[in-house]
Design an enzyme around this catalytic site. Structure first.
Site, PDB file in Angstrom:
ATOM      1  N   HIS A 176      -9.452 -21.477 -28.583  1.00 57.56           N
ATOM      2  CA  HIS A 176     -10.518 -20.922 -27.741  1.00 57.56           C
ATOM      3  C   HIS A 176     -10.336 -19.434 -27.482  1.00 57.56           C
ATOM      4  O   HIS A 176      -9.211 -18.920 -27.447  1.00 57.56           O
ATOM      5  CB  HIS A 176     -10.544 -21.644 -26.388  1.00 57.56           C
ATOM      6  CG  HIS A 176     -10.724 -23.116 -26.519  1.00 57.56           C
ATOM      7  ND1 HIS A 176     -10.294 -24.003 -25.557  1.00 57.56           N
ATOM      8  CD2 HIS A 176     -11.260 -23.889 -27.492  1.00 57.56           C
ATOM      9  CE1 HIS A 176     -10.565 -25.236 -25.923  1.00 57.56           C
ATOM     10  NE2 HIS A 176     -11.170 -25.204 -27.110  1.00 57.56           N
ATOM     11  N   LYS A 196      -3.987 -13.914 -21.873  1.00 57.40           N
ATOM     12  CA  LYS A 196      -3.436 -15.130 -21.253  1.00 57.40           C
ATOM     13  C   LYS A 196      -1.922 -15.042 -21.229  1.00 57.40           C
ATOM     14  O   LYS A 196      -1.296 -14.635 -22.214  1.00 57.40           O
ATOM     15  CB  LYS A 196      -3.875 -16.366 -22.058  1.00 57.40           C
ATOM     16  CG  LYS A 196      -5.391 -16.541 -22.082  1.00 57.40           C
ATOM     17  CD  LYS A 196      -5.854 -17.604 -23.049  1.00 57.40           C
ATOM     18  CE  LYS A 196      -7.376 -17.637 -23.098  1.00 57.40           C
ATOM     19  NZ  LYS A 196      -7.880 -18.492 -24.199  1.00 57.40           N
ATOM     20  N   TYR A 235      -1.391 -21.196 -16.696  1.00 59.24           N
ATOM     21  CA  TYR A 235      -1.527 -19.855 -17.260  1.00 59.24           C
ATOM     22  C   TYR A 235      -2.419 -18.956 -16.434  1.00 59.24           C
ATOM     23  O   TYR A 235      -3.259 -19.428 -15.674  1.00 59.24           O
ATOM     24  CB  TYR A 235      -2.022 -19.919 -18.708  1.00 59.24           C
ATOM     25  CG  TYR A 235      -3.301 -20.674 -18.955  1.00 59.24           C
ATOM     26  CD1 TYR A 235      -3.355 -22.061 -18.823  1.00 59.24           C
ATOM     27  CD2 TYR A 235      -4.450 -20.019 -19.367  1.00 59.24           C
ATOM     28  CE1 TYR A 235      -4.522 -22.766 -19.080  1.00 59.24           C
ATOM     29  CE2 TYR A 235      -5.615 -20.722 -19.642  1.00 59.24           C
ATOM     30  CZ  TYR A 235      -5.643 -22.092 -19.496  1.00 59.24           C
ATOM     31  OH  TYR A 235      -6.806 -22.791 -19.763  1.00 59.24           O
ATOM     32  N   ASP A 270     -14.116 -29.429 -29.493  1.00 59.01           N
ATOM     33  CA  ASP A 270     -13.099 -28.865 -30.386  1.00 59.01           C
ATOM     34  C   ASP A 270     -13.110 -29.480 -31.780  1.00 59.01           C
ATOM     35  O   ASP A 270     -12.432 -28.991 -32.682  1.00 59.01           O
ATOM     36  CB  ASP A 270     -11.707 -28.971 -29.751  1.00 59.01           C
ATOM     37  CG  ASP A 270     -11.512 -27.937 -28.655  1.00 59.01           C
ATOM     38  OD1 ASP A 270     -10.581 -28.105 -27.843  1.00 59.01           O
ATOM     39  OD2 ASP A 270     -12.298 -26.961 -28.614  1.00 59.01           O
TER      40      ASP A 270
HETATM   41  C1  LIG Z   1     -11.190 -22.920 -19.306  1.00 54.43           C
HETATM   42  C2  LIG Z   1     -11.984 -23.339 -18.079  1.00 54.43           C
HETATM   43  C3  LIG Z   1     -12.688 -24.524 -18.059  1.00 54.43           C
HETATM   44  N1  LIG Z   1     -13.393 -24.872 -16.944  1.00 54.43           N
HETATM   45  C4  LIG Z   1     -14.092 -26.152 -16.932  1.00 54.43           C
HETATM   46  C5  LIG Z   1     -15.078 -26.344 -18.075  1.00 54.43           C
HETATM   47  C6  LIG Z   1     -15.014 -27.817 -18.351  1.00 54.43           C
HETATM   48  O1  LIG Z   1     -15.928 -28.509 -17.500  1.00 54.43           O
HETATM   49  C7  LIG Z   1     -13.598 -28.224 -17.944  1.00 54.43           C
HETATM   50  C8  LIG Z   1     -12.676 -28.394 -19.127  1.00 54.43           C
HETATM   51  O2  LIG Z   1     -12.795 -27.231 -19.914  1.00 54.43           O
HETATM   52  P1  LIG Z   1     -12.224 -27.207 -21.388  1.00 54.43           P
HETATM   53  O3  LIG Z   1     -12.464 -28.523 -22.056  1.00 54.43           O
HETATM   54  O4  LIG Z   1     -12.769 -25.955 -22.062  1.00 54.43           O
HETATM   55  O5  LIG Z   1     -10.661 -27.050 -21.116  1.00 54.43           O
HETATM   56  P2  LIG Z   1      -9.560 -26.662 -22.232  1.00 54.43           P
HETATM   57  O6  LIG Z   1      -9.866 -27.368 -23.518  1.00 54.43           O
HETATM   58  O7  LIG Z   1      -8.249 -26.842 -21.598  1.00 54.43           O
HETATM   59  O8  LIG Z   1      -9.828 -25.112 -22.456  1.00 54.43           O
HETATM   60  C9  LIG Z   1      -8.773 -24.178 -22.496  1.00 54.43           C
HETATM   61  O9  LIG Z   1      -8.118 -24.396 -23.722  1.00 54.43           O
HETATM   62  C10 LIG Z   1      -7.297 -23.385 -24.222  1.00 54.43           C
HETATM   63  C11 LIG Z   1      -5.859 -23.772 -24.007  1.00 54.43           C
HETATM   64  C12 LIG Z   1      -7.522 -22.024 -23.764  1.00 54.43           C
HETATM   65  O10 LIG Z   1      -6.819 -21.101 -24.171  1.00 54.43           O
HETATM   66  C13 LIG Z   1      -8.557 -21.713 -22.779  1.00 54.43           C
HETATM   67  O11 LIG Z   1      -7.929 -21.191 -21.626  1.00 54.43           O
HETATM   68  C14 LIG Z   1      -9.418 -22.823 -22.366  1.00 54.43           C
HETATM   69  O12 LIG Z   1     -10.564 -22.762 -23.208  1.00 54.43           O
HETATM   70  O13 LIG Z   1     -13.119 -27.160 -17.114  1.00 54.43           O
HETATM   71  C15 LIG Z   1     -13.450 -24.058 -15.818  1.00 54.43           C
HETATM   72  O14 LIG Z   1     -14.108 -24.395 -14.807  1.00 54.43           O
HETATM   73  N2  LIG Z   1     -12.769 -22.870 -15.841  1.00 54.43           N
HETATM   74  C16 LIG Z   1     -12.025 -22.471 -16.931  1.00 54.43           C
HETATM   75  O15 LIG Z   1     -11.404 -21.385 -16.881  1.00 54.43           O
END
Ligand SMILES: Cc1cn([C@H]2C[C@H](O)[C@@H](COP(=O)(O)OP(=O)(O)O[C@H]3O[C@H](C)C(=O)[C@H](O)[C@H]3O)O2)c(=O)[nH]c1=O
Length: 190
Positions: A62, A72, A132, A170
């Site tokens: 991401h 980050k 992070y 993803d």
């Molecule tokens: C990233 C983020 C997500 N969200 C909400 C959006 C979705 O409803 C839920 C899960 O989000 P997501 O599936 O994108 O979470 P990850 O797959 O852990 O995403 C992260 O994955 C990799 C490790 C990365 O480097 C990024 O920091 C980030 O994209 O949290 C938020 O409210 N705030 C945030 O900063």
């Protein structure tokens, strides 16, 4: 804190000094002026994130665009992961190259992933808590993804693909050839 530049010099491994005694341990996990002194500029982190995952969960790759690019500073509070940063800066001498580092509660290593990189990790332990800092707020509209399994990246996620656990999002990310890229010459930290 010990800072070590990786084969992509802008990606830095940070290792805190750990004070162990009969009670356990203490460490300064982050200190703004120590990092600024090493970098020669200050990163103004504005948000802390935390996620918990089970073995095989792969979150990534991401990044954000349009002024929402994020530096980050990532670490693992519990368990272990392979953490990956991919250089997606057009014109970079290391464009398309990546760094992969094992981060764990045991080694206490952290990775500084600068703006211009796609980031992700895979969990090696039964569970992992990932924590992070970022220096730009989350922006759903400006979030982009890069295919974790893009053969041109050559990332070794270390587990068998049948063990991978991914979000629906993803599984749909574009390859590097089709992804929205970032610029190398932008000095994000001016
Ligand atoms: C990233 C983020 C997500 N969200 C909400 C959006 C979705 O409803 C839920 C899960 O989000 P997501 O599936 O994108 O979470 P990850 O797959 O852990 O995403 C992260 O994955 C990799 C490790 C990365 O480097 C990024 O920091 C980030 O994209 O949290 C938020 O409210 N705030 C945030 O900063």
């Amino acid at each position: 804190m010990k800072f070590t530049r990786t084969e992509i010099p802008d990606v830095i491994v940070c290792e805190p000094k750990v004070f162990g005694d009969h009670r356990g341990y203490f460490m300064e996990s982050f200190k703004a002026d120590t990092l600024a002194e090493f970098l020669g500029y200050t990163i103004n982190f504005c948000q802390d994130n935390e996620s918990s995952s089970t073995k095989g969960v792969l979150r990534g790759l991401h990044y954000q665009i349009n002024g929402f690019e994020q530096t980050k500073l990532v670490r693992v509070i519990q368990g272990s992961v392979i953490d990956v940063a991919v250089d997606i800066r057009k014109g970079s001498p290391t464009f398309g190259k990546h760094v992969a580092v094992e981060l764990s509660a045991e080694n206490k290593k952290q990775l500084l992933v600068p703006k211009g990189f796609a980031h992700g990790f895979i969990v090696l332990s039964d569970t992992a808590i990932f924590s992070y800092k970022v220096d730009a707020p989350y922006s759903f509209e400006n979030e982009r993804g890069l295919a974790f399994d893009d053969a041109s990246l050559g990332i070794d996620w270390q587990l068998n693909p049948d063990e991978f656990v991914l979000s629906e999002k993803d599984t749909q990310n574009p390859t590097l050839e089709k992804a929205e890229l970032l610029d190398y010459n932008t000095n994000y930290y001016e």
